[in-house]
Design a protein around this motif. Sequence first.
Motif, short mmCIF file in Angstrom:
data_model
loop_
_atom_site.label_atom_id
_atom_site.label_comp_id
_atom_site.label_asym_id
_atom_site.label_seq_id
_atom_site.Cartn_x
_atom_site.Cartn_y
_atom_site.Cartn_z
N CYS A 127 -30.09 3.72 114.64
CA CYS A 127 -28.69 3.27 114.61
C CYS A 127 -28.12 3.33 116.03
O CYS A 127 -28.23 4.34 116.71
CB CYS A 127 -27.87 4.16 113.68
SG CYS A 127 -26.12 3.69 113.63
N GLU A 135 -24.85 2.44 116.50
CA GLU A 135 -23.40 2.43 116.24
C GLU A 135 -22.78 1.10 116.66
O GLU A 135 -21.77 1.05 117.36
CB GLU A 135 -22.73 3.61 116.95
CG GLU A 135 -22.63 4.87 116.12
CD GLU A 135 -21.91 4.70 114.78
OE1 GLU A 135 -21.07 3.79 114.60
OE2 GLU A 135 -22.21 5.51 113.87
N ARG A 184 -21.14 -0.73 114.97
CA ARG A 184 -19.79 -0.89 114.41
C ARG A 184 -18.71 -0.47 115.41
O ARG A 184 -17.53 -0.74 115.19
CB ARG A 184 -19.66 -0.12 113.09
CG ARG A 184 -19.82 1.36 113.22
CD ARG A 184 -19.88 2.04 111.89
NE ARG A 184 -20.19 3.45 112.06
CZ ARG A 184 -19.99 4.35 111.15
NH1 ARG A 184 -19.50 4.02 109.97
NH2 ARG A 184 -20.30 5.61 111.37
N GLN A 185 -19.08 0.17 116.51
CA GLN A 185 -18.11 0.56 117.53
C GLN A 185 -18.18 -0.35 118.76
O GLN A 185 -17.62 -0.03 119.80
CB GLN A 185 -18.36 2.01 117.96
CG GLN A 185 -18.07 3.01 116.87
CD GLN A 185 -18.25 4.44 117.34
OE1 GLN A 185 -17.83 4.80 118.42
NE2 GLN A 185 -18.87 5.25 116.50
N CYS A 236 -15.32 6.15 112.31
CA CYS A 236 -16.79 6.17 112.23
C CYS A 236 -17.33 7.58 112.08
O CYS A 236 -18.44 7.88 112.52
CB CYS A 236 -17.38 5.50 113.48
SG CYS A 236 -16.87 3.78 113.68
N CYS A 273 -22.63 5.24 108.72
CA CYS A 273 -22.50 3.81 108.42
C CYS A 273 -23.37 3.49 107.20
O CYS A 273 -24.46 4.05 107.04
CB CYS A 273 -22.97 3.04 109.66
SG CYS A 273 -23.36 1.32 109.41
N LYS A 275 -27.24 4.57 106.52
CA LYS A 275 -27.58 5.37 105.34
C LYS A 275 -28.69 4.73 104.53
O LYS A 275 -29.66 5.40 104.16
CB LYS A 275 -26.36 5.58 104.45
CG LYS A 275 -26.69 6.44 103.23
CD LYS A 275 -25.53 6.57 102.28
CE LYS A 275 -25.84 7.38 101.06
NZ LYS A 275 -27.17 7.38 100.54
#
Length: 150
Positions: free
Chosen positions: A90, A92, A94-95, A106, A110, A114
């Motif tokens: 991962c 991240e 999403r950031q 966060c 996520c 997962k």
Amino acid sequence: MRMSAGVEWAVHCCVVLSQAEHPVPSSRLASLHGVSKTYLAKHLQALARAGIARPTEGRDGGYVLMRPPEQISVLDVVQAIDGPEPAFRCTEIRQQGELAAPPEQCRKICGVAKVMADAERAWRTSLSATSIADLAGSFDTSGMRRVLRS
């Protein structure tokens, strides 16, 4: 999930070694499987570094398993060849970028991370529950043993 071809070769070689009464030369293992001798040698060295197989010296030299095949899991072989790192890492995402979420949103794992971690855990559990002896038991090894005696 993608594993290298070396994993397949190494697992098959471990099954062969589990049936051998004497050390099996790397050239013989390559011939039995129709694979590159030099490429296979690299993977046999990885098995040796991992404590799964070891080379023997002398006129009758070759490779032998270092532990009983019941004590060598398929996961041991996979990790010896492809390493212990998880298949998914991962970052991240999403950031990042235009849709970046602030760090405070966060704090929970996520959903993508997962599901990937769950799959990795299931995959590793399955591979660790299967031994080289289990695999040998799923093959007709009589021909293999006959070829190894000659």
